[in-house]
Write an enzyme that holds these catalytic residues in place. Structure first.
Site, PDB file in Angstrom:
ATOM      1  N   SER A 214       0.827  -1.207   0.000  1.00  0.00           N
ATOM      2  CA  SER A 214       0.000   0.000   0.000  1.00  0.00           C
ATOM      3  C   SER A 214       0.866   1.263   0.000  1.00  0.00           C
ATOM      4  O   SER A 214       1.685   1.455  -0.881  1.00  0.00           O
ATOM      5  CB  SER A 214      -0.967  -0.046   1.187  1.00  0.00           C
ATOM      6  OG  SER A 214      -1.963   0.942   1.080  1.00  0.00           O
TER       7      SER A 214
ATOM      8  N   ASP B 217      -5.746  -3.409  -2.561  1.00  0.00           N
ATOM      9  CA  ASP B 217      -4.666  -3.147  -1.610  1.00  0.00           C
ATOM     10  C   ASP B 217      -4.116  -4.432  -0.997  1.00  0.00           C
ATOM     11  O   ASP B 217      -4.866  -5.270  -0.493  1.00  0.00           O
ATOM     12  CB  ASP B 217      -5.243  -2.249  -0.508  1.00  0.00           C
ATOM     13  CG  ASP B 217      -4.195  -1.629   0.382  1.00  0.00           C
ATOM     14  OD1 ASP B 217      -3.238  -2.315   0.750  1.00  0.00           O
ATOM     15  OD2 ASP B 217      -4.339  -0.435   0.709  1.00  0.00           O
TER      16      ASP B 217
END
Length: 345
Positions: free
Chosen positions: A52, A193
């Protein structure tokens, strides 16, 4: 034989300011200690891993310029958050109403983050990364983890744009829509993510490093082939520990709506703690001279809001202040890391 220097960076949205501030300090110390005013984070690590926001930072540190040099300093990486965070996490009144605050659609438009990623990375491809790297994401159609690695991009002739990898690893559910990207051979991927399953990618970095011929990849005979734990220096940096308590009486009859945010919080922090435990156990089996070469730096949030998307200027300032406070808190460990990075350069 020089050790393989591994940098692993957790996910955490706008809280990427915290590791960004810490790494800015490390880079400055590297310049002071070596006398090289161009020393960069990318130069002094042999392998970069991120999830991320940590994936975005890792890509920035490994990004080449048109001459094949490191394009960005740690300060320039930090600027993405401090100067552009408000644009990326901008919630207009109209969108807030249309999405009911993110209940019926993703909370933020992806347009701003995609524009910033293009500004930073342009058309740079993963195969051009100046150091081996691993960036995590999750394929929601194939239902499997997707690890973007520069070694795969080179070996399989199936490459990806830096900006697409960054978009995929940071496509946090409920915040941004999934990333729909194409490889250079036009294979489609629907990705979210990597923090949904591996918010702390340090153990993934360890596993990938175990299978990498660094002497060949780095063109350095002083680096090991397929390094063991004893041949690694691992620096793992979090994005601020959140230890919010969830009392039993408040959750014994809780339903889906009430559990959503606590579950995300627990999964992220629980994964980070589990990986930290596993690596401590691995390094704990090594000789004394080697077992201190795993570092876990968990910044303090101090007065900053722990929400991953609070990019109000007041909170950006608080996050930066918390990053500086974390540097002071971990100064001895950070200075040790700088010494070891130089010794193994």
């Amino acid at each position: 034989m020089k050790k393989i220097r591994i940098l692993s960076l957790d996910g955490g949205g706008i809280r990427g300011i915290l590791p960004g501030t810490i790494l800015t300090y490390i880079e400055q110390r590297l310049r002071e200690e070596t006398g090289n005013t161009n020393a960069s984070i990318g130069q002094y690590f042999d392998f970069l891993a991120g999830t991320s926001t940590g994936g975005i930072l890792s890509l920035i540190y490994a990004c080449p310029d048109e001459n094949g040099n490191y394009k960005f300093t740690a300060k320039q990486a930090l600027d993405l958050y401090c100067q552009k965070g408000g644009n990326i996490f901008e919630l207009t009144l109209g969108r807030k109403i249309r999405t009911l605050g993110g209940l019926t659609d993703e909370k933020y438009s992806a347009q701003a983050i995609e524009q910033e990623l293009y500004t930073y990375f342009g058309n740079t491809r993963l195969s051009q990364a100046l150091k081996p790297c691993l960036i995590s994401s999750y394929d929601i159609e194939k239902r499997q983890a997707k690890f973007f690695t520069s070694s795969d991009a080179l070996a399989n002739n199936d490459d990806f744009e830096f900006r697409d990898v960054a978009r995929a690893t940071s496509a946090a559910p409920t915040y941004f829509e999934p990333a729909h990207i194409l490889s250079t051979t036009q294979k489609p991927y629907a990705l979210i993510d990597g923090g949904v399953f591996v918010n702390n990618p340090a153990l993934c970095a360890y596993a990938e490093a175990r299978t990498t011929n660094f002497a060949e990849v780095l063109n350095d005979p002083k680096k090991p082939t397929m390094p063991t734990a004893g041949q690694m220096l691992i620096v793992s940096i979090g994005t601020g520990s959140v230890k919010k308590s969830y009392p039993f009486d408040d959750f014994k009859d809780a339903g889906m709506a009430k559990w959503i945010k606590p579950l995300i919080d627990i999964m992220m922090s629980g994964n980070a703690e589990t990986v930290d435990y596993q690596l401590k156990q691995i390094f704990g089996t090594l000789k004394p001279k080697d077992n201190a070469d795993y570092y876990r730096i968990e910044p303090i949030l101090d007065k900053a809001d722990p929400e991953m998307d609070n990019a109000e200027q007041e909170n950006l300032d608080k996050l930066y202040a918390a990053g500086q406070a974390s540097v002071a808190l971990y100064k001895d460990q950070l200075d040790d890391i700088v010494t070891k990075l130089i010794e193994n350069h």
